[in-house]
Design an enzyme around this catalytic site. Structure first.
Site, mmCIF file in Angstrom:
data_model
loop_
_atom_site.group_PDB
_atom_site.id
_atom_site.type_symbol
_atom_site.label_atom_id
_atom_site.label_comp_id
_atom_site.label_asym_id
_atom_site.label_seq_id
_atom_site.Cartn_x
_atom_site.Cartn_y
_atom_site.Cartn_z
ATOM 1 N N ASP A 19 46.583 -34.006 -0.879
ATOM 2 C CA ASP A 19 46.625 -34.217 0.582
ATOM 3 C C ASP A 19 45.399 -33.619 1.263
ATOM 4 O O ASP A 19 44.972 -34.085 2.302
ATOM 5 C CB ASP A 19 47.863 -33.516 1.171
ATOM 6 C CG ASP A 19 49.134 -34.008 0.514
ATOM 7 O OD1 ASP A 19 50.060 -33.204 0.329
ATOM 8 O OD2 ASP A 19 49.164 -35.210 0.133
ATOM 9 N N LYS A 220 31.067 -19.194 -1.478
ATOM 10 C CA LYS A 220 31.672 -19.619 -2.752
ATOM 11 C C LYS A 220 30.921 -18.968 -3.896
ATOM 12 O O LYS A 220 29.710 -18.875 -3.846
ATOM 13 C CB LYS A 220 31.579 -21.152 -2.889
ATOM 14 C CG LYS A 220 32.316 -21.969 -1.843
ATOM 15 C CD LYS A 220 31.970 -23.459 -1.942
ATOM 16 C CE LYS A 220 30.551 -23.703 -1.501
ATOM 17 N NZ LYS A 220 30.189 -25.129 -1.499
ATOM 18 N N ASP A 245 29.303 -29.747 -6.713
ATOM 19 C CA ASP A 245 28.274 -30.123 -7.703
ATOM 20 C C ASP A 245 27.809 -28.926 -8.535
ATOM 21 O O ASP A 245 26.993 -29.099 -9.443
ATOM 22 C CB ASP A 245 27.059 -30.744 -6.987
ATOM 23 C CG ASP A 245 26.334 -29.703 -6.128
ATOM 24 O OD1 ASP A 245 25.156 -29.430 -6.406
ATOM 25 O OD2 ASP A 245 26.968 -29.157 -5.218
#
Ligand SMILES: O=C(O)[C@H](O)[C@H](O)COP(=O)(O)O
Ligand SMILES: [Mg+2]
Length: 298
Positions: A19, A220, A245
């Site tokens: 979702d 991140k 990526d």
């Protein structure tokens, strides 16, 4: 073991399974200002299917607001509160986690987007785009006055890096007691329009070497980015997928957050990173060549 997506049935099943779709930007949606084929159509398809779409980028050169400008310019539908950048995460970390006292400030190595997010969070700063710091003149320590109120240095991607900025940051980190060393992210390179360029990690590397210590990285794969998202919106990790990526940021970020991961091969990661003797131990749940493949579900 990673699943290499191929058949329409596999893409259809993937789309139904999730979702909330978290998209990395550089190397997934675009290279610099060049959109990757299918990016606009895939995001439209997901929105038409009432999916939640989020953008989670380590690129600290832009604020959420200026990223919205980039999305608009490229014809990609995006709302400001769907965009989570490492500049925003760093500003939230400094204001709400570190709880930097109001009479303190940070020394910035970085660009306008990072300054904008610090301002938005009420964090005082010096350095950054200040003309006095953006100079190729020799740095004369005898002329430098230490600001005792600098309680942290935050370093992000800065395409105008120079010796003055590194020297001032070094002074604060070695002479202001307890001065924190923060970086927005540690990406070694990033996929620009015409090829690879040194990333934020390469900007802070001279400081790490000179100081002999590692900074706290906020982007991140650190959980800080996810904390920022969870503070703003609810999502079910079991029905959420992170598309990236780069294995050591995007995929690790997804795994740390308990969400599924899809690696695309349009950015940093190459085939030898995922197969063969030197393959990375980081294994995404799914792999596909490019974001455009998601249109193959039909
Ligand atoms: O700091 C960098 O190196 C780049 O901005 C970073 O690689 C791009 O971030 P992404 O959108 O791929 O997370
Ligand atoms: Mg990327």
């Amino acid at each position: 073991m990673s699943v290499r997506l191929a058949s329409p049935e596999e893409y259809a099943k993937l789309i139904d399974q999730y979702d909330t779709w978290m998209f990395d930007c550089d190397g997934v949606l675009w290279h610099g200002d060049r959109l990757i084929q299918g990016a606009v159509e895939v995001l439209k398809m997901l929105r038409d299917k009432k999916k939640n779409v989020l953008f989670v980028t380590n690129n600290a050169t832009k604020s959420r607001k200026s990223y919205k400008g980039k999305f608009d310019q490229l014809g990609v539908e995006a709302k400001v509160d769907e965009i989570y950048g490492s500049a925003y995460a760093a500003a939230v970390y400094i204001s709400s986690v570190m709880k930097l006292p109001k009479d303190k400030k940070v020394y910035v190595i970085g660009m306008g987007g990072l300054e904008e997010e610090l301002k938005n969070e009420g964090v005082s700063y010096i350095g950054g785009t200040d003309p006095a710091d953006n100079t190729l003149e020799p740095f004369l320590l005898e002329n430098f006055t230490l600001d005792p109120d600098v309680a942290a240095v935050v370093c992000g991607l800065d395409t105008k890096i120079n010796y003055t900025k590194l020297s001032k940051a070094f002074q604060y980190l070695t002479r202001n007691p307890g001065c924190q060393f923060l970086v927005t992210n540690e990406d070694s390179t990033y996929p620009a329009a015409h090829g690879l360029l040194p990333g934020a990690g390469a900007i802070s590397a001279p400081l790490r070497y000179a100081l002999g210590k590692d900074p706290l990285s906020i982007g991140k794969p650190a959980k800080t980015m996810l904390d920022c998202i969870q503070a703003k919106m609810h999502f079910d990790p079991k029905r959420t997928i992170m598309i990236g990526d780069r294995l050591n940021t995007d995929i690790l970020f997804g795994q740390a957050g308990g969400v599924s991961t899809l690696l695309v091969m349009t950015g940093i990661t190459t085939e030898s990173d995922i197969t063969g003797p030197n393959a990375s131990p980081i294994k995404p749940d799914y792999i596909t060549s490019s974001i455009g493949d998601l249109l193959k579900f039909a």
